[in-house]
Design a protein around this motif. Structure first.
Motif, PDB file in Angstrom:
ATOM      1  N   VAL B 170      49.506  39.640  38.064  1.00  0.00           N
ATOM      2  CA  VAL B 170      49.603  40.593  39.174  1.00  0.00           C
ATOM      3  C   VAL B 170      48.899  40.042  40.421  1.00  0.00           C
ATOM      4  N   SER B 171      47.827  39.242  40.192  1.00  0.00           N
ATOM      5  CA  SER B 171      47.087  38.756  41.363  1.00  0.00           C
ATOM      6  C   SER B 171      47.888  37.749  42.199  1.00  0.00           C
ATOM      7  N   PHE B 172      49.047  37.288  41.713  1.00  0.00           N
ATOM      8  CA  PHE B 172      49.908  36.464  42.560  1.00  0.00           C
ATOM      9  C   PHE B 172      50.496  37.307  43.699  1.00  0.00           C
ATOM     10  N   TRP B 173      50.618  38.609  43.464  1.00  0.00           N
ATOM     11  CA  TRP B 173      51.219  39.498  44.477  1.00  0.00           C
ATOM     12  C   TRP B 173      50.177  40.316  45.225  1.00  0.00           C
ATOM     13  N   PHE B 174      49.202  40.872  44.453  1.00  0.00           N
ATOM     14  CA  PHE B 174      48.199  41.719  45.094  1.00  0.00           C
ATOM     15  C   PHE B 174      46.814  41.183  44.808  1.00  0.00           C
ATOM     16  N   GLU B 175      45.927  41.411  45.754  1.00  0.00           N
ATOM     17  CA  GLU B 175      44.527  41.189  45.454  1.00  0.00           C
ATOM     18  C   GLU B 175      44.079  42.440  44.697  1.00  0.00           C
ATOM     19  N   ASP B 176      43.624  42.248  43.462  1.00  0.00           N
ATOM     20  CA  ASP B 176      43.298  43.389  42.617  1.00  0.00           C
ATOM     21  C   ASP B 176      41.941  43.952  43.004  1.00  0.00           C
ATOM     22  N   ARG B 177      41.962  44.921  43.913  1.00  0.00           N
ATOM     23  CA  ARG B 177      40.687  45.505  44.355  1.00  0.00           C
ATOM     24  C   ARG B 177      40.273  46.662  43.468  1.00  0.00           C
TER      25      ARG B 177
END
Lengths: 285, 263
Positions: B170-177
């Motif tokens: 998922v971190s390829f698309w979103f920065e997991d905040r």
């Protein structure tokens, strides 16, 4: 960290300094801890889910067990569910990562900064952790409590007086955990990496504090040993007050013993810091 | 294949050397890790000192399940280290560029660049606990049981890797905040107790959405000779393979979506 704003001067001994000034200094650390946590506020949404999962696992385990019996060790199902839920709810307030913070300060060489500040390092770390905990109280503890109350039939506190005692007791739990974590954290100064050690301590506190299962479920010998250790004063004792299993003098005695342990652990942490800081090597430079 | 095996051994040896540079430190890490694992059993041990069984599961059966949940998880923990910091280290700091430059599959490098060696104790502790339970429950294992056991451990590890790979990708698309990994990781706890104690919703979720039940509960029921879940037990390799393929697809798409930090 905002520490540069203080004029450098000889480390004040707590005696002989104006108490108001000391309080102001540590209040600033509380504020810093609070503000630093602000950056991670989004993480608390999943924190609520995490706590909900923990309570749910134990809810189903106890539900299966109480299908066969009405009362075990003096707990009925409603009390057990309340015990587990309240235990996790207060944990979201009292826990802190002082030990990890010290470990990272050592690894990153930031410990030097702690040493040049004219404050007591133990109280500085605890003050910051208190700021974090106060932040969590609003962002994690209260929302988690609301979610759990909506989903599970958790009982109300035994009485207003019990709730007051419980509240005071949880605040004292914070200081017990903070002092333990500080003392453990000082090991980071002598060892290369203590993250594994911290994980073991984490599981030890979960079990010995009574968070996972009431202390009275342990075999007799453990109950006797735990009675002379500080761990059960973290979770078991405050929740017993909430449930009304401790009353009147029992509450007063419990709170007094919590204060006693805080003082003992403060002294221990101070001694360990002195012992460890004689051997400090600052990494990098 | 042979080249990858050789590379794996080289990666492993290299990392082992790094850890062995601080021998005492590594020793403490192993001991603490083992203490943590043993303390994890504390709840079950204390609980069963006061109750005879959990639903129709006896002490040694629950212990078997708990022990079994540790073995594939131990293997997963050994190789999953990089997944935890993937978003921060590889995407935000842009270290993934380096991975892309090398002529080896990206996933191979991410999984095998770092090993949490001390987690091998979880495999050992789990196996010892299982061995004790097999003996106490008089299960009389045959050759086939050992083979099934090895296969189930492998499948369980593949399931864990796949689930967390999907979450990591998922971190390829979103920065997991928000931090979606910790709650899922904590759901592993569900897999340590009999699935039948949970409500239908959780049972369904643990089987078909986040299939942790296929990594611990369904294999365990087979070894405990509980016939009612036999068909689901035979599905374990299928579920593991399907989720692994799914994880690979998500990962590949993620890699194609990767754009460097641009500094």
């Amino acid at each position: 960290m905002g520490a540069g704003t203080y004029p450098l001067q000889p480390r004040p001994s707590l005696v002989g300094t104006s108490l108001a000034r000391v309080a102001r200094v540590y209040a600033e650390f509380v504020r810093v801890g609070f503000v630093n946590t602000l950056a991670y506020r989004l993480r608390y949404y999943t924190g609520i889910v995490t706590y909900f999962i923990y309570v749910s696992v134990y809810y189903f385990i106890w539900k299966a067990i109480y299908a066969d019996s009405a009362s075990i060790q003096g707990f009925d199902f409603g009390q057990m569910l309340t015990y587990i839920s309240v235990g996790w709810i207060i944990r979201s307030f009292y826990f802190n990562n002082i030990d990890q913070d010290i470990a990272y300060a050592v690894m990153e060489g930031k410990l030097a900064m702690d040493l040049i500040k004219p404050v007591n390092p133990q109280f500085m770390y605890i003050a910051q952790a208190l700021g974090e905990s106060l932040f969590r109280l609003g962002m994690l503890t209260v929302p988690t409590a609301v979610v759990l109350l909506l989903v599970y039939p958790i009982r109300k506190p035994a009485s207003a007086l019990h709730f007051t005692g419980f509240f005071a007791s949880v605040l004292l739990s914070f200081f017990i955990v903070a002092a333990i974590n500080f003392a453990v954290g000082t090991f980071a100064i002598r060892l290369q990496s203590i993250l594994g050690l911290l994980r073991a301590k984490y599981f030890l506190l979960e079990l010995f504090s009574g968070l996972l299962i009431p202390i009275s479920f342990f075999p007799r010998i453990f109950v006797d040993i735990f009675a002379v250790l500080p761990f059960e004063y973290i979770s078991y004792v405050p929740v017993l007050i909430y449930l009304g299993k401790l009353s009147g003098w029992g509450i007063a005695r419990a709170l007094t013993l919590q204060v006693f342990w805080i003082l003992v652990l403060f002294a221990l942490g101070d001694a360990m810091w002195r012992w460890s800081s004689r051997k400090i090597t600052i990494q990098g430079g | 294949m042979k080249r990858h095996l050789r590379l794996f051994l080289l990666y492993f040896a290299q990392y082992a050397k790094v850890r062995m540079a601080y021998k005492a430190d590594f020793f403490i890490a192993v001991i603490s890790s083992m203490t943590a694992t043993v303390l994890g059993f504390g709840f079950v041990l204390v609980l069963f000192s006061k109750i005879p069984r959990l639903q129709d599961w006896s002490f040694y059966e629950v212990l078997f399940l708990y022990g079994f949940s540790l073995v594939p998880l131990g293997f997963f923990n050994v190789i999953s280290w990089n997944l935890y910091e993937f978003g921060d280290v590889y995407i935000i700091q842009g270290r993934f560029d380096r991975i892309l430059l090398r002529p080896v599959h990206t996933l191979f490098q991410i999984l095998f660049e770092k090993f949490r060696l001390e987690s091998l104790q979880e495999v050992l502790t789990g196996t010892v606990v299982i061995a004790v339970c097999v003996q106490r429950l008089r299960l009389a294992w045959h050759g086939a049981d050992y083979l099934w056991f090895a296969l189930m451990v492998a499948c369980g590890a593949v399931i864990y890797v796949s689930v967390f790979l999907i979450l990591t990708a998922v971190s390829f698309w979103f920065e997991d905040r928000v931090g979606i990994v910790p709650p899922v990781f904590n759901m592993l706890t569900f897999g340590r107790y009999p699935l039948t104690i949970y409500n239908v919703f959780i049972q369904f979720m643990l089987s078909w959405i986040i299939p942790f039940a296929f990594a611990s509960f369904y294999p365990t029921t087979h070894f405990l000779r509980r016939e009612s879940f036999e068909s689901l037990f035979h599905l374990v390799p299928v579920v593991a393979a399907s989720f692994f393929v799914l994880a690979l697809i998500v990962w590949e798409r993620g890699v194609r979506n990767y754009s460097s930090t641009g500094s």
